[in-house]
Design a protein around this motif. Sequence first.
Motif, PDB file in Angstrom:
ATOM      1  N   GLN A  19      24.816  46.438  38.094  1.00 57.75           N
ATOM      2  CA  GLN A  19      25.222  47.092  36.847  1.00 57.75           C
ATOM      3  C   GLN A  19      24.187  48.129  36.434  1.00 57.75           C
ATOM      4  OE1 GLN A  19      25.987  44.210  33.841  1.00 57.75           O
ATOM      5  NE2 GLN A  19      27.631  43.245  34.975  1.00 57.75           N
ATOM      6  N   CYS A  28      24.547  47.270  31.097  1.00 54.13           N
ATOM      7  CA  CYS A  28      25.796  47.759  30.521  1.00 54.13           C
ATOM      8  C   CYS A  28      26.939  47.107  31.282  1.00 54.13           C
ATOM      9  CB  CYS A  28      25.875  49.282  30.643  1.00 54.13           C
ATOM     10  SG  CYS A  28      27.410  49.951  29.986  1.00 54.13           S
ATOM     11  N   ILE A  30      30.188  47.397  30.773  1.00 52.59           N
ATOM     12  CA  ILE A  30      31.445  48.128  30.846  1.00 52.59           C
ATOM     13  C   ILE A  30      31.216  49.475  31.512  1.00 52.59           C
ATOM     14  CG2 ILE A  30      33.382  49.099  29.557  1.00 52.59           C
ATOM     15  CD1 ILE A  30      32.851  47.020  27.407  1.00 52.59           C
ATOM     16  N   GLU A  31      31.852  49.642  32.659  1.00 44.85           N
ATOM     17  CA  GLU A  31      31.740  50.906  33.379  1.00 44.85           C
ATOM     18  C   GLU A  31      32.725  51.904  32.796  1.00 44.85           C
ATOM     19  OE1 GLU A  31      32.180  52.711  37.879  1.00 44.85           O
ATOM     20  OE2 GLU A  31      32.327  50.565  37.580  1.00 44.85           O
ATOM     21  N   ARG A  32      32.341  53.177  32.787  1.00 39.67           N
ATOM     22  CA  ARG A  32      33.216  54.265  32.324  1.00 39.67           C
ATOM     23  C   ARG A  32      33.473  55.178  33.513  1.00 39.67           C
ATOM     24  NH1 ARG A  32      32.473  54.223  26.481  1.00 39.67           N
ATOM     25  NH2 ARG A  32      33.664  56.120  26.221  1.00 39.67           N
ATOM     26  N   GLU A  46      37.587  46.686  40.326  1.00 36.64           N
ATOM     27  CA  GLU A  46      37.263  46.257  38.970  1.00 36.64           C
ATOM     28  C   GLU A  46      38.067  45.018  38.571  1.00 36.64           C
ATOM     29  OE1 GLU A  46      34.718  47.487  37.257  1.00 36.64           O
ATOM     30  OE2 GLU A  46      34.397  48.859  38.920  1.00 36.64           O
ATOM     31  N   ILE A  47      39.360  45.029  38.889  1.00 39.41           N
ATOM     32  CA  ILE A  47      40.215  43.897  38.517  1.00 39.41           C
ATOM     33  C   ILE A  47      39.783  42.638  39.245  1.00 39.41           C
ATOM     34  CG2 ILE A  47      42.549  42.951  38.713  1.00 39.41           C
ATOM     35  CD1 ILE A  47      43.558  45.798  38.130  1.00 39.41           C
ATOM     36  N   GLY A  50      36.726  41.110  38.022  1.00 38.33           N
ATOM     37  CA  GLY A  50      36.797  40.527  36.689  1.00 38.33           C
ATOM     38  C   GLY A  50      35.944  41.271  35.677  1.00 38.33           C
ATOM     39  N   ARG A  51      35.776  42.564  35.877  1.00 37.54           N
ATOM     40  CA  ARG A  51      34.925  43.352  34.989  1.00 37.54           C
ATOM     41  C   ARG A  51      35.765  44.245  34.091  1.00 37.54           C
ATOM     42  NH1 ARG A  51      32.629  43.407  40.033  1.00 37.54           N
ATOM     43  NH2 ARG A  51      33.589  45.382  40.563  1.00 37.54           N
ATOM     44  N   PRO A  52      35.349  44.426  32.836  1.00 41.38           N
ATOM     45  CA  PRO A  52      36.052  45.383  31.979  1.00 41.38           C
ATOM     46  C   PRO A  52      35.778  46.799  32.449  1.00 41.38           C
ATOM     47  CG  PRO A  52      34.123  44.520  30.857  1.00 41.38           C
ATOM     48  CD  PRO A  52      34.248  43.779  32.160  1.00 41.38           C
ATOM     49  N   LEU A  53      36.646  47.709  32.086  1.00 43.00           N
ATOM     50  CA  LEU A  53      36.531  49.080  32.553  1.00 43.00           C
ATOM     51  C   LEU A  53      37.132  50.009  31.506  1.00 43.00           C
ATOM     52  CD1 LEU A  53      36.018  51.046  34.993  1.00 43.00           C
ATOM     53  CD2 LEU A  53      38.386  50.624  35.603  1.00 43.00           C
ATOM     54  N   ILE A  54      36.478  51.135  31.268  1.00 42.31           N
ATOM     55  CA  ILE A  54      37.021  52.172  30.400  1.00 42.31           C
ATOM     56  C   ILE A  54      37.357  53.361  31.289  1.00 42.31           C
ATOM     57  CG2 ILE A  54      36.541  53.790  28.536  1.00 42.31           C
ATOM     58  CD1 ILE A  54      34.656  51.631  27.384  1.00 42.31           C
TER      59      ILE A  54
END
Length: 119
Positions: A19, A28, A30-32, A46-47, A50-54
């Motif tokens: 990360q 951080c 949340i990756e953008r 990403e799915i 199991g990581r959030p993503l913007i």
Amino acid sequence: LEAQKDAFGATPAEIWDAQRPAAAGRKCAIERVKAADFDAKALAREIYGGRPLIVEGLATTWTEARDAWSPEKLAARDDLVVRPHPIPHGAHFGVEPPRPPAPLGAFIRATFGDTTAPD
């Protein structure tokens, strides 16, 4: 669990170490990414991780984004196929096994009910 690898061969510790650092040296979570630079393989990573993503640039306003992802809009999309995947150790938490592949619209209608059926 600490030594178990995900679908891409990484352990939780390796994912955490990879990360990007945030302000004051914190991690951080949340990756953008820009929508124009993003592809299906990156989304799957990403799915499955199991990581959030913007994803930036998918919509110009919040209303446009909210409306594009509404159950009513998604229920009309029978041109895309949903292939649900199992959640690791889901049975231990009462999570049902995934449904078989289905058109997105049918999946949404089965999840939210026929009230989301397209007009």
